[in-house]
Write a protein that holds these residues in place. Sequence first.
Motif, PDB file in Angstrom:
ATOM      1  N   UNK A 112       0.838  -1.206   0.000  1.00 60.39           N
ATOM      2  CA  UNK A 112       0.000   0.000   0.000  1.00 60.39           C
ATOM      3  C   UNK A 112       0.872   1.256   0.000  1.00 60.39           C
ATOM      4  N   UNK A 113       0.318   2.292  -0.600  1.00 58.51           N
ATOM      5  CA  UNK A 113       0.953   3.608  -0.554  1.00 58.51           C
ATOM      6  C   UNK A 113      -0.058   4.576   0.041  1.00 58.51           C
ATOM      7  N   UNK A 114       0.346   5.253   1.091  1.00 62.73           N
ATOM      8  CA  UNK A 114      -0.529   6.217   1.745  1.00 62.73           C
ATOM      9  C   UNK A 114       0.071   7.608   1.596  1.00 62.73           C
ATOM     10  N   UNK A 115      -0.771   8.554   1.197  1.00 64.36           N
ATOM     11  CA  UNK A 115      -0.301   9.929   1.062  1.00 64.36           C
ATOM     12  C   UNK A 115      -1.232  10.843   1.833  1.00 64.36           C
ATOM     13  N   UNK A 116      -0.673  11.553   2.811  1.00 65.12           N
ATOM     14  CA  UNK A 116      -1.452  12.515   3.575  1.00 65.12           C
ATOM     15  C   UNK A 116      -2.726  11.872   4.145  1.00 65.12           C
ATOM     16  N   UNK A 117      -2.576  10.672   4.647  1.00 65.64           N
ATOM     17  CA  UNK A 117      -3.692  10.002   5.297  1.00 65.64           C
ATOM     18  C   UNK A 117      -4.626   9.253   4.369  1.00 65.64           C
ATOM     19  N   UNK A 118      -4.348   9.326   3.071  1.00 65.98           N
ATOM     20  CA  UNK A 118      -5.247   8.696   2.107  1.00 65.98           C
ATOM     21  C   UNK A 118      -4.511   7.560   1.393  1.00 65.98           C
ATOM     22  N   UNK A 119      -5.178   6.402   1.282  1.00 67.03           N
ATOM     23  CA  UNK A 119      -4.536   5.277   0.585  1.00 67.03           C
ATOM     24  C   UNK A 119      -4.651   5.501  -0.919  1.00 67.03           C
ATOM     25  N   UNK A 120      -3.516   5.709  -1.561  1.00 66.17           N
ATOM     26  CA  UNK A 120      -3.563   5.992  -3.002  1.00 66.17           C
ATOM     27  C   UNK A 120      -3.149   4.785  -3.846  1.00 66.17           C
ATOM     28  N   UNK A 121      -2.765   3.713  -3.192  1.00 67.00           N
ATOM     29  CA  UNK A 121      -2.504   2.469  -3.921  1.00 67.00           C
ATOM     30  C   UNK A 121      -2.744   1.295  -2.993  1.00 67.00           C
ATOM     31  N   UNK A 122      -3.409   0.296  -3.518  1.00 63.91           N
ATOM     32  CA  UNK A 122      -3.595  -0.931  -2.763  1.00 63.91           C
ATOM     33  C   UNK A 122      -4.725  -0.893  -1.751  1.00 63.91           C
ATOM     34  N   UNK A 123      -5.643   0.057  -1.875  1.00 74.57           N
ATOM     35  CA  UNK A 123      -6.785   0.073  -0.956  1.00 74.57           C
ATOM     36  C   UNK A 123      -7.680  -1.130  -1.249  1.00 74.57           C
ATOM     37  N   UNK A 124      -8.482  -1.504  -0.261  1.00 73.43           N
ATOM     38  CA  UNK A 124      -9.386  -2.646  -0.462  1.00 73.43           C
ATOM     39  C   UNK A 124     -10.318  -2.383  -1.634  1.00 73.43           C
ATOM     40  N   UNK A 125     -10.789  -1.142  -1.703  1.00 73.97           N
ATOM     41  CA  UNK A 125     -11.710  -0.750  -2.770  1.00 73.97           C
ATOM     42  C   UNK A 125     -11.061  -0.969  -4.142  1.00 73.97           C
ATOM     43  N   UNK A 126      -9.824  -0.542  -4.261  1.00 79.07           N
ATOM     44  CA  UNK A 126      -9.129  -0.681  -5.546  1.00 79.07           C
ATOM     45  C   UNK A 126      -8.868  -2.150  -5.881  1.00 79.07           C
ATOM     46  N   UNK A 127      -8.388  -2.881  -4.888  1.00 78.01           N
ATOM     47  CA  UNK A 127      -7.988  -4.257  -5.151  1.00 78.01           C
ATOM     48  C   UNK A 127      -9.186  -5.162  -5.454  1.00 78.01           C
ATOM     49  N   UNK A 128     -10.377  -4.741  -5.028  1.00 84.14           N
ATOM     50  CA  UNK A 128     -11.569  -5.545  -5.293  1.00 84.14           C
ATOM     51  C   UNK A 128     -12.005  -5.444  -6.754  1.00 84.14           C
ATOM     52  N   UNK A 129     -11.483  -4.428  -7.454  1.00 83.73           N
ATOM     53  CA  UNK A 129     -11.898  -4.237  -8.850  1.00 83.73           C
ATOM     54  C   UNK A 129     -11.117  -5.151  -9.781  1.00 83.73           C
ATOM     55  N   UNK A 130     -11.742  -5.575 -10.891  1.00 89.19           N
ATOM     56  CA  UNK A 130     -10.983  -6.327 -11.894  1.00 89.19           C
ATOM     57  C   UNK A 130      -9.962  -5.392 -12.556  1.00 89.19           C
ATOM     58  N   UNK A 131      -8.807  -5.929 -12.998  1.00 88.22           N
ATOM     59  CA  UNK A 131      -7.711  -5.101 -13.519  1.00 88.22           C
ATOM     60  C   UNK A 131      -8.153  -4.022 -14.501  1.00 88.22           C
ATOM     61  N   UNK A 132      -9.079  -4.349 -15.378  1.00 86.94           N
ATOM     62  CA  UNK A 132      -9.480  -3.363 -16.391  1.00 86.94           C
ATOM     63  C   UNK A 132     -10.145  -2.158 -15.766  1.00 86.94           C
ATOM     64  N   UNK A 133     -10.996  -2.398 -14.766  1.00 82.56           N
ATOM     65  CA  UNK A 133     -11.697  -1.289 -14.112  1.00 82.56           C
ATOM     66  C   UNK A 133     -10.761  -0.528 -13.176  1.00 82.56           C
ATOM     67  N   UNK A 134      -9.737  -1.220 -12.736  1.00 77.63           N
ATOM     68  CA  UNK A 134      -8.799  -0.610 -11.791  1.00 77.63           C
ATOM     69  C   UNK A 134      -8.122   0.607 -12.416  1.00 77.63           C
ATOM     70  N   UNK A 135      -7.776   0.486 -13.692  1.00 73.50           N
ATOM     71  CA  UNK A 135      -7.094   1.564 -14.380  1.00 73.50           C
ATOM     72  C   UNK A 135      -7.945   2.841 -14.418  1.00 73.50           C
ATOM     73  N   UNK A 136      -9.213   2.651 -14.697  1.00 66.36           N
ATOM     74  CA  UNK A 136     -10.147   3.778 -14.749  1.00 66.36           C
ATOM     75  C   UNK A 136     -10.294   4.402 -13.345  1.00 66.36           C
ATOM     76  N   UNK A 137     -10.378   3.537 -12.358  1.00 65.42           N
ATOM     77  CA  UNK A 137     -10.515   3.972 -10.966  1.00 65.42           C
ATOM     78  C   UNK A 137      -9.316   4.834 -10.558  1.00 65.42           C
ATOM     79  N   UNK A 138      -8.137   4.336 -10.915  1.00 65.97           N
ATOM     80  CA  UNK A 138      -6.908   5.070 -10.592  1.00 65.97           C
ATOM     81  C   UNK A 138      -6.880   6.399 -11.327  1.00 65.97           C
ATOM     82  N   UNK A 139      -7.265   6.363 -12.579  1.00 66.39           N
ATOM     83  CA  UNK A 139      -7.290   7.564 -13.403  1.00 66.39           C
ATOM     84  C   UNK A 139      -8.151   8.644 -12.736  1.00 66.39           C
TER      85      UNK A 139
END
Length: 342
Positions: A67-94
């Motif tokens: 996980x990467x946390x920035x200023x109290x916010x998880x910006x990589x590896x959050x449960x929400x993100x990891x629950x998404x299929x890889x294709x949707x993950x990219x859009x979520x990150x974007x």
Amino acid sequence: MALLELKNVSVHYGIQRGTVKAVENVSFNLDRGETLGLVGESGCGKTTAAFAITRLLPENGEIVEGTITFDGRIIAGSEEEMALPPKKRRKYVENMMTDFRWDEVSMIFQSAMNAFNPVFKVGDQIGEAIRAHDDVTKEEARKKVIELFKLVGLDPERIDGFPHEYSGGMKQRGMIAMALACNPKLIIADEPTTALDVIMQDRVLAEIRDLQRKLGMAMIIITHDISVVAEVAEKIAIMYAGRVFEFGGIESVFERPANPYAMGLLASFPSIIGEKKPLYSIPGSPPDLANPPSGCKFHPRCKFAKEICKDEEPELVEVEPNHFSLCHFALELFNGQLSEVR
Ligand SMILES: Nc1ncnc2c1ncn2[C@@H]1O[C@H](COP(=O)(O)OP(=O)(O)O)[C@@H](O)[C@H]1O
Ligand SMILES: [Mg+2]
């Protein structure tokens, strides 16, 4: 609370012949206003780590762990993100990163020379970056660009120039202005001066540091030149083969390194040691990260290597508070109890 925290982050690239494990199990942290030097030979994963933080990895690159946390916010590896299929993950990150980039974290790229779009005026490009984040008029943005030009030592008269009308040094300053445009909390400068001549390098570096202190930003400065870090950073992370081999405060690491790779790197730069002795050069070269050696990834080049180093990957050892080394013999090295075997 740390401004930035990486916890066991691994990044892999898919390639035809397999997987490049470019970043493995990397952890480090950075407080507000602090500067971290991220160093290591070319190809050890520095840029990949930066792209993981800014979520700018290319299509074939993925954060597979941690996980990467920035200023109290998880910006990589959050449960929400990891629950998404890889294709949707990219859009979520974007979506997540649209506001985040430049506003919170900005990056001065390794290839800053080509970072400006050749068909638009430099001042306009920086102005657009400001307007994308701040609710200001064109005129207000232009005023801010003029201020930024002055701040980074560019002549404001050149605001309407095109990138090809700028010298290499000017483009680099332009990129720094761009990175500062939205007052980020963290600036990541990836080998920001390698494309400049030596005199220019020193000047630009000194200026980046001044600005960063003045504006109270945190900074990660990425370089293969450890002497640069000695001048600008409070903390240092030394990477090898995708891992952080040593991490800690500058003084702790420089005065009492606890890792053979770090020791080798330190011994190969004159300005730090200060003594007039022949410069050391670590024998051999870094491994292919698609096909790394067994055990400790440094063992084939390590003059302290023992049997265990070939067989087992070491774990990070805290040799003193906030000073870590990835070595089976970290404590012995720290205490000066280990002798070379080759
Ligand atoms: N897009 C990519 N696809 C496959 N491998 C890559 C890609 N980008 C970088 N690599 C590999 O990842 C490793 C780390 O690279 P990088 O992060 O650029 O290192 P550094 O910035 O320390 O020089 C290297 O082995 C490099 O060849
Ligand atoms: Mg790089």
